[in-house]
Design a protein around this motif. Structure first.
Motif, mmCIF file in Angstrom:
data_model
loop_
_atom_site.group_PDB
_atom_site.id
_atom_site.type_symbol
_atom_site.label_atom_id
_atom_site.label_comp_id
_atom_site.label_asym_id
_atom_site.label_seq_id
_atom_site.Cartn_x
_atom_site.Cartn_y
_atom_site.Cartn_z
ATOM 1 N N THR A 34 0.847 -1.181 0.000
ATOM 2 C CA THR A 34 0.000 0.000 0.000
ATOM 3 C C THR A 34 0.880 1.227 0.000
ATOM 4 O OG1 THR A 34 -0.075 0.003 2.407
ATOM 5 C CG2 THR A 34 -1.839 -1.163 1.248
ATOM 6 N N SER A 35 0.302 2.333 -0.414
ATOM 7 C CA SER A 35 1.042 3.587 -0.372
ATOM 8 C C SER A 35 0.073 4.707 -0.106
ATOM 9 C CB SER A 35 1.772 3.834 -1.697
ATOM 10 O OG SER A 35 0.837 3.962 -2.745
ATOM 11 N N PRO A 36 0.489 5.726 0.639
ATOM 12 C CA PRO A 36 -0.411 6.833 0.919
ATOM 13 C C PRO A 36 -0.824 7.507 -0.387
ATOM 14 C CG PRO A 36 1.551 6.913 2.295
ATOM 15 C CD PRO A 36 1.802 5.895 1.233
ATOM 16 N N PRO A 37 -2.088 7.865 -0.514
ATOM 17 C CA PRO A 37 -2.515 8.546 -1.723
ATOM 18 C C PRO A 37 -1.973 9.958 -1.738
ATOM 19 C CG PRO A 37 -4.279 8.517 -0.125
ATOM 20 C CD PRO A 37 -3.173 7.683 0.444
ATOM 21 N N PRO A 38 -1.904 10.582 -2.915
ATOM 22 C CA PRO A 38 -1.486 11.978 -2.972
ATOM 23 C C PRO A 38 -2.432 12.846 -2.157
ATOM 24 C CG PRO A 38 -1.498 10.977 -5.150
ATOM 25 C CD PRO A 38 -2.169 10.022 -4.221
ATOM 26 N N ALA A 39 -2.002 14.060 -1.872
ATOM 27 C CA ALA A 39 -2.831 14.974 -1.095
ATOM 28 C C ALA A 39 -4.170 15.200 -1.788
ATOM 29 C CB ALA A 39 -2.094 16.310 -0.924
ATOM 30 N N ASN A 40 -5.174 15.538 -1.029
ATOM 31 C CA ASN A 40 -6.544 15.882 -1.441
ATOM 32 C C ASN A 40 -7.307 14.716 -2.061
ATOM 33 O OD1 ASN A 40 -5.831 15.738 -4.174
ATOM 34 N ND2 ASN A 40 -6.290 17.854 -4.640
ATOM 35 N N THR A 41 -6.910 13.486 -1.783
ATOM 36 C CA THR A 41 -7.696 12.347 -2.241
ATOM 37 C C THR A 41 -8.255 11.593 -1.044
ATOM 38 O OG1 THR A 41 -5.839 10.815 -2.268
ATOM 39 C CG2 THR A 41 -6.197 12.114 -4.251
ATOM 40 N N GLY A 42 -9.098 10.595 -1.309
ATOM 41 C CA GLY A 42 -9.783 9.935 -0.213
ATOM 42 C C GLY A 42 -9.646 8.436 -0.210
ATOM 43 N N GLY A 43 -8.498 7.880 -0.587
ATOM 44 C CA GLY A 43 -8.365 6.437 -0.592
ATOM 45 C C GLY A 43 -6.919 6.012 -0.667
ATOM 46 N N THR A 44 -6.660 4.731 -0.400
ATOM 47 C CA THR A 44 -5.322 4.163 -0.459
ATOM 48 C C THR A 44 -5.329 2.984 -1.414
ATOM 49 O OG1 THR A 44 -4.851 4.832 1.820
ATOM 50 C CG2 THR A 44 -3.490 3.081 0.877
ATOM 51 N N LEU A 45 -4.439 3.011 -2.383
ATOM 52 C CA LEU A 45 -4.340 1.939 -3.371
ATOM 53 C C LEU A 45 -3.443 0.813 -2.874
ATOM 54 C CD1 LEU A 45 -3.837 3.898 -6.722
ATOM 55 C CD2 LEU A 45 -5.875 2.624 -6.024
ATOM 56 N N THR A 46 -3.847 -0.407 -3.198
ATOM 57 C CA THR A 46 -3.035 -1.585 -2.941
ATOM 58 C C THR A 46 -2.857 -2.327 -4.257
ATOM 59 O OG1 THR A 46 -3.854 -1.836 -0.684
ATOM 60 C CG2 THR A 46 -2.922 -3.790 -1.725
ATOM 61 N N LYS A 47 -1.610 -2.589 -4.644
ATOM 62 C CA LYS A 47 -1.386 -3.368 -5.859
ATOM 63 C C LYS A 47 -1.616 -4.836 -5.555
ATOM 64 C CE LYS A 47 1.907 -2.380 -8.824
ATOM 65 N NZ LYS A 47 3.226 -2.320 -9.523
#
Length: 402
Positions: A34-47
């Motif tokens: 996982t990685s923190p999403p860029p600023a001003n977003t509302g979710g975390t992506l997992t590959k």
């Protein structure tokens, strides 16, 4: 999906996937990579996985099994439909169904093999359906190839095959995505080909009917130019993105059908009761039937150019892939006229394509990298690496419309 182009045959390459360590295939949120999403977003992506070829469809069964598909666009892929299993891509339902090849198309029957699969979707009863438009490289349809196939997940074998004739899938068509009514009796498809349309299938009888063929709601919007990185996305010959009705979604109660074109900005809807009986009875000429249906279409709002649509079974919101800006948006369908909100914006979402939803509400999304493909970049590799991602949406009140 990419624009029409002549079929380019290359030596088949081995299809492989890299399952990211720690990814949970049970449908629960994965915790690794996982990685923190860029600023001003509302979710975390997992590959979840990486592939050596362009992927489009993804679906997750009730028991958490993950399935993906690889359309035969610019390369003769060895595997068209697969299950992500134990860290590997396993041909599904078996190697035989995946054995059709461009170079040997006259030696292998198209009706019981995958030709150019665009979508895999789990149905309410727990099985998986495979939609095969059978148009390699978006070119001519392979005779006898367009079909919708149900795979029984108890036996991992085909249970039903619904073949589409030229009245449903004429030359120039490209059947794109499918949704199923909650009672399992009806399927709704989009056709994103040269002349957009919707298709309604009575699953009990296997009869299908093409509707809204050529209607403005199913066509590319001439006022819209699909861009990427601030510039019009164009092929070497100058032509832009031209995709008709593509994304499709069905409300959880099965009463409202939604769709839109990629080269478009408007989300349309239609009450499914307006389609009732239209397949089996077919008492009205097509032109009159479409005129009647067109009068029932509603404009829901503007999504901007979008590819995949899904309405979550868990929160009732619509999620939208936005290829122009590497983002996933969300729409609150309970608030009429509400604007979309950007949920995740991440440069790794290069052409977010199709959604699947896991048993616990985790959403899976493929990135097909269409803007990086040979259709737009002649020097691109035929086997273009792509990815499968997952994210767990925040509570509905976490999204704020912009």
């Amino acid at each position: 999906m990419p624009p029409r182009a002549p079929l380019s045959l290359v030596r088949p390459t081995c299809l492989a996937a890299t399952l990211v360590a720690g990814a949970n295939l049970s449908g629960s949120p994965a915790t690794a990579q996982t990685s923190p999403p860029p600023a001003n977003t509302g979710g975390t992506l997992t590959k979840v996985a990486s592939f050596e070829h362009q992927v489009t469809g993804v679906t997750v069964s009730k028991d958490g099994r993950i399935f993906v598909n690889f359309p035969r666009w610019t390369e003769d892929t060895e595997v068209s439909v697969a299950e992500v299993k134990n860290g590997k891509i396993v041909p599904f339902p078996d190697a035989a169904w995946n054995s059709w090849r461009n170079a040997k198309k006259d030696e292998v029957s198209a009706g019981d093999h995958w030709v150019c699969v665009q979508s895999v979707v789990a149905s309410p009863d727990g099985n998986v359906w495979v939609l095969d438009p059978a148009a390699p490289a978006m070119g001519a349809l392979v005779p006898g190839g367009p079909k919708l196939v149900e795979i029984d997940l108890k036996t991992n074998q085909p249970a039903r095959t619904i073949a589409f004739d030229e009245t449903v899938a004429p030359q120039g068509s490209y059947l794109n995505d499918v949704r199923f009514s909650p009672d399992g009796k009806t399927a709704y498809l989009t056709d994103s080909g040269a002349k957009g349309a919707l298709v309604v299938v009575d699953l009990d009888s296997g009869k299908a009917r093409r509707v809204l063929d050529g209607d403005p709601s199913t066509q590319p919007d001439k006022s819209v130019t699909v861009t990427y990185e601030g510039k019009p996305l164009r092929r070497p010959d100058g032509r832009g993105v031209e995709f008709a009705a593509d994304g499709i979604a069905l409300s959880p109660d099965g009463k409202t059908l939604y769709w839109q074109a990629i080269k478009g900005k408007t989300l349309y809807s239609l009450p499914t009761e307006a389609l009732a009986g239209g397949v089996t009875q077919a008492l009205m000429p097509t032109a009159l039937a479409d005129k009647s249906l067109a009068g029932r279409i509603e404009t829901v709002g503007e999504n901007g150019p979008a590819d995949g649509l899904i309405i979550s079974r868990h929160d009732g919101r619509m999620y939208i892939t936005s290829p122009q800006d590497d983002s996933i948006k969300v729409r609150d369908l309970s608030a009429k006229g509400a604007a979309t909100a950007t949920l995740i914006k991440d440069a790794r979402l290069r052409w977010p394509d199709t959604f699947g939803e896991g048993p616990d509400g985790t959403l899976y999304v493929t990135t097909s990298r269409i803007q990086d493909s040979a259709f737009y970049k002649p020097d691109a590799p035929a086997a273009l690496p792509t990815d499968l991602w997952s994210f767990k949406p925040a509570a509905p009140d976490a999204s704020k419309a912009r």
